[in-house]
Design a protein around this motif. Structure first.
Motif, PDB file in Angstrom:
ATOM      1  N   TYR A   1       0.814  -1.217   0.000  1.00  0.00           N
ATOM      2  CA  TYR A   1       0.000   0.000   0.000  1.00  0.00           C
ATOM      3  C   TYR A   1       0.851   1.272   0.000  1.00  0.00           C
ATOM      4  O   TYR A   1       0.316   2.375  -0.048  1.00  0.00           O
ATOM      5  CB  TYR A   1      -0.955   0.012   1.199  1.00  0.00           C
ATOM      6  CG  TYR A   1      -0.281  -0.141   2.547  1.00  0.00           C
ATOM      7  CD1 TYR A   1       0.392   0.922   3.145  1.00  0.00           C
ATOM      8  CD2 TYR A   1      -0.325  -1.352   3.229  1.00  0.00           C
ATOM      9  CE1 TYR A   1       1.015   0.782   4.376  1.00  0.00           C
ATOM     10  CE2 TYR A   1       0.278  -1.498   4.464  1.00  0.00           C
ATOM     11  CZ  TYR A   1       0.954  -0.432   5.024  1.00  0.00           C
ATOM     12  OH  TYR A   1       1.573  -0.573   6.244  1.00  0.00           O
ATOM     13  N   GLU A   2       2.177   1.149   0.084  1.00  0.00           N
ATOM     14  CA  GLU A   2       3.052   2.326   0.105  1.00  0.00           C
ATOM     15  C   GLU A   2       3.607   2.619  -1.287  1.00  0.00           C
ATOM     16  O   GLU A   2       4.080   1.721  -1.978  1.00  0.00           O
ATOM     17  CB  GLU A   2       4.214   2.095   1.075  1.00  0.00           C
ATOM     18  CG  GLU A   2       3.789   2.058   2.523  1.00  0.00           C
ATOM     19  CD  GLU A   2       4.944   1.782   3.452  1.00  0.00           C
ATOM     20  OE1 GLU A   2       5.091   2.514   4.450  1.00  0.00           O
ATOM     21  OE2 GLU A   2       5.707   0.826   3.190  1.00  0.00           O
TER      22      GLU A   2
ATOM     23  N   GLY B   1       1.135  10.403  -0.907  1.00  0.00           N
ATOM     24  CA  GLY B   1      -0.247  10.397  -0.446  1.00  0.00           C
ATOM     25  C   GLY B   1      -1.101  11.177  -1.420  1.00  0.00           C
ATOM     26  O   GLY B   1      -1.800  12.109  -1.032  1.00  0.00           O
TER      27      GLY B   1
ATOM     28  N   VAL C   1      -8.968   8.022  -1.935  1.00  0.00           N
ATOM     29  CA  VAL C   1      -9.559   6.677  -1.949  1.00  0.00           C
ATOM     30  C   VAL C   1     -10.831   6.611  -2.796  1.00  0.00           C
ATOM     31  O   VAL C   1     -10.974   5.706  -3.617  1.00  0.00           O
ATOM     32  CB  VAL C   1      -9.836   6.196  -0.509  1.00  0.00           C
ATOM     33  CG1 VAL C   1     -10.482   4.824  -0.519  1.00  0.00           C
ATOM     34  CG2 VAL C   1      -8.535   6.153   0.280  1.00  0.00           C
TER      35      VAL C   1
ATOM     36  N   SER D   1      -2.069   1.612  -3.797  1.00  0.00           N
ATOM     37  CA  SER D   1      -1.031   2.352  -3.074  1.00  0.00           C
ATOM     38  C   SER D   1      -1.189   3.847  -3.279  1.00  0.00           C
ATOM     39  O   SER D   1      -1.836   4.303  -4.212  1.00  0.00           O
ATOM     40  CB  SER D   1       0.360   1.917  -3.555  1.00  0.00           C
ATOM     41  OG  SER D   1       0.470   2.121  -4.950  1.00  0.00           O
TER      42      SER D   1
ATOM     43  N   THR E   1      -2.536   6.160  -1.180  1.00  0.00           N
ATOM     44  CA  THR E   1      -3.597   6.890  -0.485  1.00  0.00           C
ATOM     45  C   THR E   1      -3.128   7.238   0.925  1.00  0.00           C
ATOM     46  O   THR E   1      -2.105   6.742   1.396  1.00  0.00           O
ATOM     47  CB  THR E   1      -4.882   6.041  -0.394  1.00  0.00           C
ATOM     48  OG1 THR E   1      -4.702   5.026   0.603  1.00  0.00           O
ATOM     49  CG2 THR E   1      -5.211   5.387  -1.727  1.00  0.00           C
ATOM     50  N   ARG E   2      -3.912   8.068   1.607  1.00  0.00           N
ATOM     51  CA  ARG E   2      -3.546   8.480   2.967  1.00  0.00           C
ATOM     52  C   ARG E   2      -4.229   7.634   4.047  1.00  0.00           C
ATOM     53  O   ARG E   2      -4.343   8.061   5.198  1.00  0.00           O
ATOM     54  CB  ARG E   2      -3.841   9.967   3.154  1.00  0.00           C
ATOM     55  CG  ARG E   2      -3.002  10.840   2.225  1.00  0.00           C
ATOM     56  CD  ARG E   2      -2.911  12.270   2.686  1.00  0.00           C
ATOM     57  NE  ARG E   2      -2.120  13.067   1.747  1.00  0.00           N
ATOM     58  CZ  ARG E   2      -1.632  14.276   2.006  1.00  0.00           C
ATOM     59  NH1 ARG E   2      -1.832  14.823   3.189  1.00  0.00           N
ATOM     60  NH2 ARG E   2      -0.935  14.927   1.097  1.00  0.00           N
ATOM     61  N   GLU E   3      -4.632   6.443   3.665  1.00  0.00           N
ATOM     62  CA  GLU E   3      -5.167   5.518   4.670  1.00  0.00           C
ATOM     63  C   GLU E   3      -4.083   5.056   5.641  1.00  0.00           C
ATOM     64  O   GLU E   3      -4.367   4.625   6.752  1.00  0.00           O
ATOM     65  CB  GLU E   3      -5.779   4.302   3.987  1.00  0.00           C
ATOM     66  CG  GLU E   3      -6.986   4.612   3.126  1.00  0.00           C
ATOM     67  CD  GLU E   3      -7.432   3.417   2.327  1.00  0.00           C
ATOM     68  OE1 GLU E   3      -8.469   2.824   2.692  1.00  0.00           O
ATOM     69  OE2 GLU E   3      -6.746   3.062   1.350  1.00  0.00           O
ATOM     70  N   LYS E   4      -2.821   5.118   5.172  1.00  0.00           N
ATOM     71  CA  LYS E   4      -1.663   4.766   5.991  1.00  0.00           C
ATOM     72  C   LYS E   4      -0.725   5.981   6.052  1.00  0.00           C
ATOM     73  O   LYS E   4      -0.868   6.930   5.273  1.00  0.00           O
ATOM     74  CB  LYS E   4      -0.934   3.574   5.387  1.00  0.00           C
ATOM     75  CG  LYS E   4      -1.760   2.294   5.317  1.00  0.00           C
ATOM     76  CD  LYS E   4      -1.963   1.682   6.695  1.00  0.00           C
ATOM     77  CE  LYS E   4      -2.669   0.328   6.595  1.00  0.00           C
ATOM     78  NZ  LYS E   4      -2.826  -0.307   7.925  1.00  0.00           N
TER      79      LYS E   4
ATOM     80  N   THR F   1       1.930   8.683   5.388  1.00  0.00           N
ATOM     81  CA  THR F   1       2.642   9.123   4.188  1.00  0.00           C
ATOM     82  C   THR F   1       3.414  10.392   4.520  1.00  0.00           C
ATOM     83  O   THR F   1       3.200  11.030   5.542  1.00  0.00           O
ATOM     84  CB  THR F   1       1.672   9.419   3.028  1.00  0.00           C
ATOM     85  OG1 THR F   1       0.782  10.483   3.420  1.00  0.00           O
ATOM     86  CG2 THR F   1       0.852   8.188   2.654  1.00  0.00           C
TER      87      THR F   1
END
Length: 456
Positions: A286-287, A306, A310, A337, A339-342, A344
């Protein structure tokens, strides 16, 4: 007929004189205020002839700190130096170059690759690339700039020295990096040579992403710039992109898996003897990791993007249509990959402890894209898709919009690079160009009030 012959000879002589190493160009230096932030910007070039800075993975300033080396259309296919104080410009190559320009930090020298005179250009990297040889050339910048100032120029051979020629079997590429001890120069090799150095049974990676890039194998070799000796460093089962070195630690190489976008594992490091090959920052699916740059003896800065909302990603996947535009990465084919769900932002990886910290992130927008930092650990800098330049105080994590208005229609991105003393930033910008594309070399100062801050 005789007249035509004389005219042809005259034109050839004129062209040769115009392309002469050491030729001087008048200053174009202009100081303007940023229309958004009010920051004082120093444009070292200001005419629309097609300037571009060296990539942010490499040094920009000469060893004496007075000149910046850049690429320009003023003399087609040649490199120039510009004096940061006076704006005077000097041509510093003759006979062309290919790939990356390498400005030495310890000596007034410049290194680059070029085709041997009279040979055909190699095809672009990839399958079926014909064998080719390339020269690695050293330029004595100290003597050249002094002679140019005096108006007492000699032939190019007085300033340019051929360090050696790569064997045709290597299929050498032009993405070169100068070792920290300034004795070795590292460069890419072709698929056939890389395959010969892979361990039997190594699984080759296939292309990744919508740009159909990333397939292996690839490799890195090196030339001793003093003796011309060649050594092989490493082969990997994927496509190699940018190669850079640690300027403070000889024998330490950083390189990337190049796909034109998101990579399964972007960043890698290896020692000059081929040992220690490993991912620099092990990334998750996802990165979206990109644009790594060595910034200090122990640190590499990188961007964890980021930039993909989504909901938009879901809509693109359903529609199956890529998003066009100046900024890459919106196509659903890149996977889940970016997105700002994780977490960044601008990441800093310690080469010794392997720890990674996120130094900062823009509150919205694409996030930081091309990144750099000061060797003393005080500052980090990055641009975004809108070509804004952000400065980060690494001690307080304060993020400041330093400069904006650098047109998104520009021929390339700003690619900010911090100066060795950490007081200013070099970018390339189309701010002054009437065509909104042609770029110039620009210096942005670190704000005086930030420089005055005391360490806590």
């Amino acid at each position: 007929m005789k007249t035509n012959t004389l005219l042809t000879c005259a034109l050839l002589l004129t062209t040769a004189a115009e392309a002469q190493i050491g030729r001087r160009f008048p200053s174009e230096r202009r100081v303007v205020r940023d229309p958004v932030t009010g920051t004082e910007l120093t444009f070292l070039t200001s005419t629309p002839v097609g300037d571009s800075k060296i990539y942010q993975t490499h040094n920009q300033w000469t060893a004496d700190g007075q000149w910046l080396i850049f690429r320009s259309g003023r003399v087609k296919g040649e490199a120039l130096a510009v004096n940061e104080k006076t704006g005077e410009q000097v041509q510093v190559t003759e006979g062309g170059y290919t790939g990356m320009l390498n400005v030495a930090r310890q000596a007034m020298k410049l290194y680059f690759m070029r085709q041997p005179p009279g040979t055909a250009a190699p095809a672009a990297d990839g399958a079926n690339r014909p064998p080719a040889t390339l020269q690695i050339v050293e330029v004595d910048l100290g003597q050249l700039l002094a002679d140019s100032q005096r108006g007492k120029l000699k032939k190019a051979s007085a300033y340019q020295r051929v360090c050696g020629t790569t064997p045709a079997a290597l299929q050498a590429g032009g993405d070169m990096a100068l070792d920290g001890d300034e004795t070795w120069a590292y460069f890419r090799v072709g698929k056939e040579e890389a395959a010969r150095h892979l361990a039997p049974g190594t699984k080759l990676e296939t292309e990744f992403g919508p740009r159909h890039m990333g397939a292996g194998p690839a490799g890195i070799a090196a030339m001793n710039v003093r003796t011309g000796a060649i050594k092989y460093v490493v082969s990997v089962p994927f496509q190699i992109g940018h190669i850079q070195t640690n300027p403070w630690v000889p024998g330490e190489i950083i390189f990337c898996w190049e796909t034109g976008g998101k990579s399964p594992q972007r960043t890698w490091t290896v020692q000059a003897d081929g040992s220690g090959l490993r991912p620099l920052y092990p990334e998750a699916p996802y990165e979206w990791v990109t644009h790594e740059a060595v910034i200090s003896k122990d640190e590499v800065a990188l961007a964890i993007m980021g930039h993909r909302p989504v909901p938009a990603l879901a809509q693109e996947a359903a529609a199956g249509t890529p998003v066009a535009g100046a900024n890459p990465g919106q196509e659903a084919a890149w996977g889940p990959s970016g997105t700002r769900e994780k977490p960044t932002g601008l990441g800093i990886v310690n080469l010794r402890t392997r720890e990674m910290t996120i130094a900062g992130q823009t509150p919205s927008g694409s996030g930081l894209w091309h990144v750099s930092g000061s060797p003393d650990g005080r500052w980090a800098v990055g641009d975004d898709f809108a070509r804004n330049i952000y400065l980060l105080d690494r001690r307080t994590h304060e993020l400041r919009l330093l400069s904006a208005g650098h047109k998104t229609t520009a021929a390339d991105h700003p690619h900010p690079t911090m100066s060795p003393d950490g007081t200013r930033i070099e970018i390339q910008s189309a701010m002054l160009s009437a065509d909104n594309r042609s770029m110039n070399i620009c210096i942005i100062p670190v704000p005086a009030e930030w420089l005055a801050r005391k360490a806590e």
